[in-house]
Scaffold this active site. Structure first.
Site, PDB file in Angstrom:
ATOM      1  N   CYS A 188       0.821  -1.208   0.000  1.00 15.02           N
ATOM      2  CA  CYS A 188       0.000   0.000   0.000  1.00 15.02           C
ATOM      3  C   CYS A 188       0.856   1.260   0.000  1.00 15.02           C
ATOM      4  O   CYS A 188       0.412   2.314   0.429  1.00 15.02           O
ATOM      5  CB  CYS A 188      -0.937  -0.002   1.209  1.00 15.02           C
ATOM      6  SG  CYS A 188      -2.194  -1.291   1.115  1.00 15.02           S
ATOM      7  N   PHE A 233     -14.018   6.883   6.012  1.00  6.19           N
ATOM      8  CA  PHE A 233     -14.374   6.363   7.324  1.00  6.19           C
ATOM      9  C   PHE A 233     -15.851   5.970   7.375  1.00  6.19           C
ATOM     10  O   PHE A 233     -16.546   6.263   8.360  1.00  6.19           O
ATOM     11  CB  PHE A 233     -14.047   7.378   8.422  1.00  6.19           C
ATOM     12  CG  PHE A 233     -12.573   7.527   8.673  1.00  6.19           C
ATOM     13  CD1 PHE A 233     -11.854   6.514   9.289  1.00  6.19           C
ATOM     14  CD2 PHE A 233     -11.901   8.685   8.281  1.00  6.19           C
ATOM     15  CE1 PHE A 233     -10.484   6.649   9.512  1.00  6.19           C
ATOM     16  CE2 PHE A 233     -10.540   8.822   8.508  1.00  6.19           C
ATOM     17  CZ  PHE A 233      -9.827   7.809   9.124  1.00  6.19           C
ATOM     18  N   ILE A 234     -16.324   5.316   6.312  1.00  5.32           N
ATOM     19  CA  ILE A 234     -17.720   4.874   6.274  1.00  5.32           C
ATOM     20  C   ILE A 234     -17.810   3.565   7.042  1.00  5.32           C
ATOM     21  O   ILE A 234     -17.476   2.486   6.541  1.00  5.32           O
ATOM     22  CB  ILE A 234     -18.209   4.695   4.828  1.00  5.32           C
ATOM     23  CG1 ILE A 234     -18.048   6.017   4.062  1.00  5.32           C
ATOM     24  CG2 ILE A 234     -19.666   4.239   4.805  1.00  5.32           C
ATOM     25  CD1 ILE A 234     -18.434   5.936   2.611  1.00  5.32           C
ATOM     26  N   ARG A 235     -18.233   3.672   8.275  1.00  2.00           N
ATOM     27  CA  ARG A 235     -18.283   2.533   9.182  1.00  2.00           C
ATOM     28  C   ARG A 235     -19.510   2.656  10.081  1.00  2.00           C
ATOM     29  O   ARG A 235     -19.701   3.697  10.716  1.00  2.00           O
ATOM     30  CB  ARG A 235     -17.018   2.464  10.033  1.00  2.00           C
ATOM     31  CG  ARG A 235     -15.733   2.394   9.206  1.00  2.00           C
ATOM     32  CD  ARG A 235     -14.498   2.506  10.057  1.00  2.00           C
ATOM     33  NE  ARG A 235     -13.293   2.546   9.220  1.00  2.00           N
ATOM     34  CZ  ARG A 235     -12.059   2.622   9.707  1.00  2.00           C
ATOM     35  NH1 ARG A 235     -11.864   2.665  11.011  1.00  2.00           N
ATOM     36  NH2 ARG A 235     -11.018   2.653   8.889  1.00  2.00           N
ATOM     37  N   ARG A 285     -21.630   6.062  10.512  1.00  9.57           N
ATOM     38  CA  ARG A 285     -20.861   7.300  10.437  1.00  9.57           C
ATOM     39  C   ARG A 285     -20.067   7.372   9.150  1.00  9.57           C
ATOM     40  O   ARG A 285     -19.701   6.365   8.546  1.00  9.57           O
ATOM     41  CB  ARG A 285     -19.897   7.378  11.629  1.00  9.57           C
ATOM     42  CG  ARG A 285     -20.568   7.305  12.980  1.00  9.57           C
ATOM     43  CD  ARG A 285     -19.545   7.247  14.097  1.00  9.57           C
ATOM     44  NE  ARG A 285     -18.699   8.444  14.121  1.00  9.57           N
ATOM     45  CZ  ARG A 285     -17.684   8.615  14.965  1.00  9.57           C
ATOM     46  NH1 ARG A 285     -17.380   7.652  15.831  1.00  9.57           N
ATOM     47  NH2 ARG A 285     -16.977   9.720  14.940  1.00  9.57           N
TER      48      ARG A 285
END
Length: 263
Positions: A107, A246-248, A251
């Site tokens: 990465c 931060f789609i968790r 939220r």
């Protein structure tokens, strides 16, 4: 899933107890791409949808735009790990423009050394009018994660998907986040899937390379489970692309061109 993982006998330590059991391990596969009889790159990837990945990778590097016009033939030798691509004469790779290099599955910034040369020609400024409700962003990301058998079994792949507001159209997984996007790009080119009005979902970090690859695909909304970088967001501002990270759970953070994610 057998194509992407294998089993290995391991020693597992858990709450002060040792057990011996089999664990699912993700496979890693090197594929060397030859373009018009010249070695072009070696990509370390997951051994699935290899032709899609080759097409998407070459398209993202500006070597082809329309699959049926620019590609004469692709031969994949899966046993030996080679891909042989014949492009039309007008699209022969220039040694001055491209150089042979190794591209790993990590990465890091493994592709930064060469993408600056052709980004101006291939990265597209988004003109999409598409919008999506915030609740659908959360639901689609959850669906991508739940549907990934390989990730759930191994924890060793990135997932990428093209979706409408209502449902996911196609999903690809790979040990390399770039590779997962290339497989999506290749699928869309080969099958003539228009993406301008679609949403791109991604499990990895939105780096500048990832953002540029999404722009080259032509999507205007990119949703990620992870974080963005500042350079990626600067590029998204300039390219008129909506980014959220931060789609968790319930939220998410919307970073650029938030007008496309509606309440």
């Amino acid at each position: 899933m057998d194509l992407l993982s294998t089993q290995r006998l391991i020693q597992r330590y858990n709450h002060k107890e040792w057990t011996e059991e089999f664990d699912d391990i993700v496979k890693e596969y090197p594929l060397t791409i030859h373009v018009n009889d010249q070695e072009f790159a070696t990509i370390v990837c997951s051994p699935e949808y290899l032709e899609e990945m080759v097409v998407g990778f070459l398209a993202s590097e500006g070597m082809l735009r329309i699959h049926e016009q620019d590609v004469k033939k692709i031969i994949i030798d899966e046993e030996k790990g080679f891909a042989y691509v014949t492009l039309t004469k007008d699209h022969v790779a220039s040694q001055d423009f491209y150089s042979k290099r190794f591209i790993g599955s990590c990465c890091g910034k493994s592709r930064q050394s060469f993408y600056f040369q052709n980004d101006v020609k291939t990265a597209k400024t988004s003109m999409t009018k598409t919008t999506i409700k915030a609740e659908r962003c959360l639901a689609l990301m959850k669906q991508v994660q739940q549907d990934s058998e390989v990730f759930l079994a191994t924890g060793g792949v990135h997932n990428a998907a093209i979706a409408t507001q209502d449902d996911i159209i196609v999903t690809r997984a790979d040990i390399g986040r770039h590779n997962a996007l290339d497989k999506l790009f290749g699928h869309c080119l080969i099958n003539r899937v228009a993406v301008r009005d679609k949403v791109l979902l991604f499990s990895g970090r939105i780096s500048s390379e990832v953002l540029l690859k999404a722009a080259k695909m032509g999507v205007g909304i990119m949703l990620s489970k992870s974080a963005p970088t500042d350079l990626a967001l600067a590029m998204a501002d300039e390219l008129n692309m909506t980014t959220a990270g931060f789609i968790r759970g319930e939220r998410m953070n919307v970073y650029t061109h938030a007008h496309r994610i509606v309440r």
